[in-house]
Each structure stands twice: as C-alpha cells, then as structure tokens.
Motif scaffolding. Structure first.
Motif, mmCIF file in Angstrom:
data_model
loop_
_atom_site.group_PDB
_atom_site.id
_atom_site.type_symbol
_atom_site.label_atom_id
_atom_site.label_comp_id
_atom_site.label_asym_id
_atom_site.label_seq_id
_atom_site.Cartn_x
_atom_site.Cartn_y
_atom_site.Cartn_z
ATOM 1 N N THR A 181 0.818 -0.927 0.029
ATOM 2 C CA THR A 181 -0.195 -0.056 0.019
ATOM 3 C C THR A 181 0.828 1.054 -0.037
ATOM 4 O O THR A 181 1.906 1.329 0.705
ATOM 5 C CB THR A 181 -1.065 0.075 1.201
ATOM 6 N N CYS A 236 1.320 5.677 -1.809
ATOM 7 C CA CYS A 236 0.857 6.856 -2.472
ATOM 8 C C CYS A 236 1.746 7.228 -3.745
ATOM 9 O O CYS A 236 2.505 6.496 -4.038
ATOM 10 C CB CYS A 236 1.074 8.081 -1.519
ATOM 11 N N PHE A 247 4.410 3.493 4.851
ATOM 12 C CA PHE A 247 3.899 2.619 3.604
ATOM 13 C C PHE A 247 4.999 1.748 3.373
ATOM 14 O O PHE A 247 6.267 1.920 3.352
ATOM 15 C CB PHE A 247 3.617 3.612 2.627
ATOM 16 N N TYR A 293 -14.277 2.086 -2.257
ATOM 17 C CA TYR A 293 -13.114 1.178 -1.987
ATOM 18 C C TYR A 293 -13.816 -0.065 -1.145
ATOM 19 O O TYR A 293 -12.761 -0.988 -1.110
ATOM 20 C CB TYR A 293 -12.044 1.925 -1.122
ATOM 21 N N PHE A 335 -3.247 4.985 -3.456
ATOM 22 C CA PHE A 335 -4.073 6.007 -3.112
ATOM 23 C C PHE A 335 -3.644 7.335 -3.804
ATOM 24 O O PHE A 335 -2.711 7.916 -3.374
ATOM 25 C CB PHE A 335 -4.311 6.040 -1.754
ATOM 26 N N ALA A 370 -5.625 6.364 2.522
ATOM 27 C CA ALA A 370 -5.035 5.159 2.637
ATOM 28 C C ALA A 370 -5.259 4.704 4.219
ATOM 29 O O ALA A 370 -5.995 3.544 4.658
ATOM 30 C CB ALA A 370 -3.642 5.333 2.719
ATOM 31 N N GLU A 371 -5.543 5.691 5.198
ATOM 32 C CA GLU A 371 -5.604 5.334 6.496
ATOM 33 C C GLU A 371 -7.127 4.960 6.973
ATOM 34 O O GLU A 371 -7.255 3.857 7.281
ATOM 35 C CB GLU A 371 -5.096 6.390 7.479
ATOM 36 N N CYS A 395 -9.068 3.912 4.646
ATOM 37 C CA CYS A 395 -9.541 2.744 3.906
ATOM 38 C C CYS A 395 -9.109 1.318 4.751
ATOM 39 O O CYS A 395 -9.846 0.478 4.918
ATOM 40 C CB CYS A 395 -8.882 2.403 2.524
#
Length: 286
Positions: A10, A12, A42, A226, A247, A259-260, A262
């Motif tokens: 995961t 960015c 990440f 998502y 993301f 992201a957090e 999700c």
C-alpha cells in the motif's frame, strides 16, 4: 525474480509533500529525509518522477539506503519509451532505463508502462514485441487508456491474453470517486481533465495486480468505492497474489489519510497498518 506469498502493498503516488512536514513527518525534517519517513509508514510507492526524468545514480543509491528491506518501488517507464516513440525502436532507451535502476533490483515491486490514449489495439504487436524483450528478473504492469481496451469484446480479450501470456499485470485505474465529486473548478477540475474517465475492468493478469485508486476530495465519500476493492484484494491475497494499492487524491497531501481510512475500515485487514496523526491533528492541513 522476487517471490511473493500473498500480502498487501500500500502506498501513495509520491513520498514527499511539503504539507506533510510537521503533521506527519517531523517538523524539522529535511526533504532528503522524506523517503525514510514515508517508508516507515507505507511499504511501496509509485515512482512517477521516472516518467519525466531518469534519476541520477547517486539518487538511486540514496533511495536504496533510505528504505527498509521490505519496501518496494514501482517506477514508471520513461515517456520517451511509452509516449514519444510508442514502443518503436526503444531497445537502447529501455536498456538504459533498466540499467539505471539495477542497484534497486531487490527493491523493485514492478515497473509500470503507462501507454497513451492513442495507443490502440492496432499497436498490440508493438506491445507484444516489447514485453518479449523485457528481462525476467522484474515484474511489470501495463496501463492502457484507449477506450477499445475497456469495451467487452475481442480487443479487450486480446490485450488481457497478451498480458497473461507474459505474466504481466494489467494496471487498473479507478477514477469513479474522483468523477463522483461535483464541480470542475480549481484543482478538482484540473485533475478531472488529466485523469481518464474509463470503465474499471477488474482482472489480475499477473501475480502482482496494481490498483490506482483516485479518491473523492471528501474522505467519507470514498467508502462505497473502496469497499468492493477490499473484497477483491482479500480474494487475490487468498490466491497467493501480492496486490499493490496506490491511493491518489485531487490534492495528494490528503492521500495518506485516505489510505488510513480505507485500512481502518477494512474487515480483517492484512497485518500492514499505517499510523498517522489523528483527524484533529490534521485539521489545519485540510
């Protein structure tokens, strides 16, 4: 070639944003420390800068030293390969590109080939020849933007079959949440003009499927988009695949918090979790 056993990667589309300093990164952090701080949260990143400029050997060595063992980079092939020459006569360009990243060999998740909207089904023989020449020590992903590759029919089947035959991943871009946002002014409108509005064809043609999720500017509005990805990615992991989930946001300073959210919403989320400041702590940023 690296071996995978089913895990979630995961990240960015970049590892530095000025707005992260003092809210996520330490207030006194220097830009050259950004990758180190990013990689403690990440476990992968999109290397978009390689699309525009090949990094120096010194930069690559700094990157190698900045990240932990488990971290993986996913760099894009340079635009001279994918766009300017459309895969024709690019053997030396491709060799120079891959040679530059050789010091990062054990930290490459995949190299991504983003093709332009003008790259159509008639150009598939070029792609086939290009994939055949690529060295087997890396994994690869291909992103297409021509509408014919998204319409159910022979063109899509031929493209998917070509990727499967080479074990190459189809890069999936999900822009549904972006285009669900009302308005076309300012930054939102600028991003809408740049990102393709195409169907989401969900398929894993290789063992490291890549999903680029382009979010709605209001974080809660992303949930219905998502949630289906969470189910599909869980399925891929059960099959032993290693999905890459990136993301994006109209303002990518918000991408880590998307992201957090999700991952916190993800039932039975894989072990990798992120740890960012609370919503209250980030309120001045957004």
């Amino acid at each position: 070639m690296q071996q995978y056993n089913g895990q979630l990667m995961t990240g960015c589309p970049m590892w530095h944003q000025d707005g992260w300093r003092g809210r996520w990164f330490p207030a006194d952090s220097r830009p050259e420390q950004s990758l180190m701080h990013y990689s403690r949260v990440f476990n992968t990143v999109e290397g978009n800068t390689s699309f525009y400029q090949l990094p120096s050997a010194a930069s690559i060595e700094r990157w190698r030293q900045a990240v932990p063992e488990h971290f993986r980079f996913c760099f894009k092939f340079h635009q001279s390969i994918s766009h300017h020459n459309m895969l024709m006569g690019v053997e030396q360009l491709c060799q120079d590109f891959l040679d530059r990243f050789e010091p990062l060999q054990d930290k490459i998740g995949c190299f991504m080939l983003q093709l332009s909207a003008s790259f159509s089904p008639e150009h598939l023989p070029r792609l086939a020849a290009f994939l055949t020449r690529l060295p087997g020590r890396y994994r690869y992903g291909v992103e297409v933007r021509h509408p014919a590759f998204f319409a159910k029919g022979e063109h899509e089947r031929r493209f998917n079959r070509l990727l499967m035959d080479h074990g190459v991943n189809r890069v999936i871009m999900d822009t549904r949440p972006l285009f669900a946002a009302a308005g076309s002014d300012g930054l939102l409108g600028e991003v809408k003009q740049k990102k393709p509005r195409l169907p989401v064809n969900v398929i894993a043609t290789g063992d490291t499927p890549v999903v680029r999720f382009v979010g709605h500017p209001q974080l809660p509005a992303n949930r219905p988009f998502y949630q289906s990805w969470q189910q599909k990615i869980d399925q891929w992991i059960e099959q032993g695949k290693t999905p890459y989930l990136f993301f994006h946001m109209p303002d990518n300073e918000q991408a880590p918090w998307l992201a957090e959210q999700c991952l916190e919403d993800w039932p039975g989320c894989p072990p990798f979790r992120i740890s960012l400041p609370s919503q209250a702590a980030q309120s001045s940023l957004f």
